[in-house]
Enzyme design. Structure first.
Site, mmCIF file in Angstrom:
data_model
loop_
_atom_site.group_PDB
_atom_site.id
_atom_site.type_symbol
_atom_site.label_atom_id
_atom_site.label_comp_id
_atom_site.label_asym_id
_atom_site.label_seq_id
_atom_site.Cartn_x
_atom_site.Cartn_y
_atom_site.Cartn_z
ATOM 1 N N SER A 1 31.647 37.065 45.988
ATOM 2 C CA SER A 1 31.819 38.502 45.751
ATOM 3 C C SER A 1 33.158 38.928 46.332
ATOM 4 O O SER A 1 34.200 38.378 45.966
ATOM 5 C CB SER A 1 30.653 39.290 46.357
ATOM 6 O OG SER A 1 30.764 40.667 46.055
ATOM 7 N N THR A 2 33.160 39.871 47.265
ATOM 8 C CA THR A 2 34.403 40.406 47.822
ATOM 9 C C THR A 2 35.264 39.285 48.395
ATOM 10 O O THR A 2 34.829 38.523 49.234
ATOM 11 C CB THR A 2 34.100 41.430 48.923
ATOM 12 O OG1 THR A 2 33.128 42.351 48.455
ATOM 13 C CG2 THR A 2 35.359 42.179 49.332
ATOM 14 N N HIS B 1 30.965 38.547 41.558
ATOM 15 C CA HIS B 1 30.815 39.986 41.336
ATOM 16 C C HIS B 1 32.178 40.530 40.917
ATOM 17 O O HIS B 1 33.098 40.599 41.738
ATOM 18 C CB HIS B 1 30.328 40.694 42.598
ATOM 19 C CG HIS B 1 28.988 40.224 43.055
ATOM 20 N ND1 HIS B 1 28.545 40.381 44.357
ATOM 21 C CD2 HIS B 1 27.977 39.601 42.394
ATOM 22 C CE1 HIS B 1 27.328 39.882 44.467
ATOM 23 N NE2 HIS B 1 26.961 39.402 43.293
ATOM 24 N N MET C 1 30.140 40.454 50.246
ATOM 25 C CA MET C 1 29.370 41.443 50.993
ATOM 26 C C MET C 1 27.929 41.462 50.497
ATOM 27 O O MET C 1 27.668 41.293 49.308
ATOM 28 C CB MET C 1 30.022 42.821 50.804
ATOM 29 C CG MET C 1 29.327 43.961 51.506
ATOM 30 S SD MET C 1 30.332 45.470 51.388
ATOM 31 C CE MET C 1 30.434 45.659 49.609
ATOM 32 N N ASP D 1 23.203 38.955 48.111
ATOM 33 C CA ASP D 1 22.881 38.390 46.799
ATOM 34 C C ASP D 1 23.002 36.871 46.842
ATOM 35 O O ASP D 1 24.007 36.329 47.293
ATOM 36 C CB ASP D 1 23.830 38.972 45.732
ATOM 37 C CG ASP D 1 23.495 38.484 44.331
ATOM 38 O OD1 ASP D 1 22.323 38.160 44.094
ATOM 39 O OD2 ASP D 1 24.408 38.452 43.484
#
Length: 357
Positions: free
Chosen positions: A175-176, A201, A294, A297
């Site tokens: 993600s991030t 993401h 972050m 998930d």
């Protein structure tokens, strides 16, 4: 509260974007600007935490303004534009997000959801940026009006863990910070690996160009996944920015299956959905990699993979942009090895050669 400056030469689009951002808890549009020169003065006056930038603007185009902003006054910037082709490179110019303007036939509700998803995924970055600002410029949060229900993967894909190992493959979740981190990993991967499935993401509209960047910088042949693609050695499949990526058995082979359902663990695409699908199809033959990001998930399904005998690794805290998803997976007992970003490619190669388990 995170303050926002909206830059767009269209009065109607300024109003639409402003209203949509103001509807998100923790975000407030404090001013709007019609062009780069207007924006420059308002950044000095309001010191916003975030700016949204259109590409096609009079006097100075958005790309030039973005480059000048990153050189003279670095701050979080999200490009909101219909100029998709030029927008593909804005991450290299310093942008932290890209939101395509509504396409023909797209509803305003869909556009609003894309804006919300992108901004909420940037809150950790914005928090770090605002902490560097003088105390007098920091804003207090407005009260939260609702709590978003978190969908469990069971609601989208039931757990039917494979009893016997299937085709060897690698599944990656991030993600991030994942865009640049994945690029670093893929640059070091050879082209003879088992199929690689990636859920990052990522904003809708950017996943295809990101898949192309991975492809251009790796011996692995990477593409944005579409429905029904047969998994092949030496190929990578990136989840589209608005669909869950899963796989299913297809005779003696495996193929991709995209799901346009609800968000799982607050994301679509979701790492939990990918990992559970992998567990259901190939089970212990899989390697799962949890990278920077972050939230949590992927934790649920990664633990299921671990319990089923799959090989699982997580990126270490030192090399993560955000040590959220890997930390949660480690805390859940879902990880066998904790690995520095620069070693992940080596671990994938060792696994593919049968020397890691």
């Amino acid at each position: 509260m995170y303050t926002v400056l909206v830059i767009d030469d269209s009065p109607s689009m300024r109003r639409i974007i402003k209203d949509m951002i103001n509807s998100i808890d923790e975000f407030e549009v404090v001013c709007v600007a019609t062009d780069a020169y207007d924006a420059r003065e308002k950044i000095k006056e309001y010191e916003p935490d975030l700016v949204t930038i259109d590409i096609n603007m009079p006097k100075m185009d958005g790309v030039t303004f973005l480059r000048n902003l990153m050189r003279l006054h670095p701050m979080p910037a999200v490009v909101v534009s219909g100029e998709g082709v030029r927008g593909n490179d804005i991450f290299d110019d310093g942008a932290v997000g890209f939101i395509p303007k509504p396409e023909n036939g797209e509803t305003m509700q869909s556009f609003q959801e894309r804006i919300k998803d992108t901004l909420l995924n940037l809150t950790f970055l914005l928090k770090r940026y605002t902490l560097k600002k003088p105390e007098a410029l920091r804003k207090t949060s407005k009260p939260t009006t609702h709590i978003e229900y978190k969908v469990h993967p069971d609601e989208v894909i039931p757990l039917r863990a494979a009893t016997f190992p299937g085709m060897k493959l690698i599944a990656i979740g991030s993600s991030t910070g994942g865009v640049e981190s994945l690029l670093r990993v893929f640059k070091r991967l050879p082209g003879d690996l088992p199929p690689i499935l990636i859920t990052q993401h990522i904003p809708y509209g950017f996943s295809n160009s990101f898949a192309q960047r991975l492809n251009d910088h790796s011996e692995v042949i990477v593409c944005e996944a579409t429905d029904g693609m047969i998994l092949k050695k030496g190929h990578g499949y990136l989840a589209p920015g608005n669909m869950h990526l899963t796989i299913e058995k297809f005779g003696n082979q495996y193929k991709t299956k995209l799901l346009d359902t609800k968000k799982v663990s607050q994301h679509k695409p979701s790492v939990d959905v990918l990992f559970r699908s992998v567990n259901n199809t190939v089970g212990s033959a899989a390697m799962a990699v949890m990278m920077t990001g972050m939230g949590d998930d992927g934790t649920i399904a990664m633990k299921e993979l671990f319990d089923n005998g799959a090989y699982t690794i997580a990126q270490n805290e030192e090399s993560c942009v955000v040590f959220g998803m890997p930390m949660k997976a480690i805390q859940a007992g879902a990880v066998k090895d904790i690995v520095h970003l620069d070693e992940i490619a080596d671990y994938i190669i060792e696994f593919s050669r049968g020397r890691k388990k």
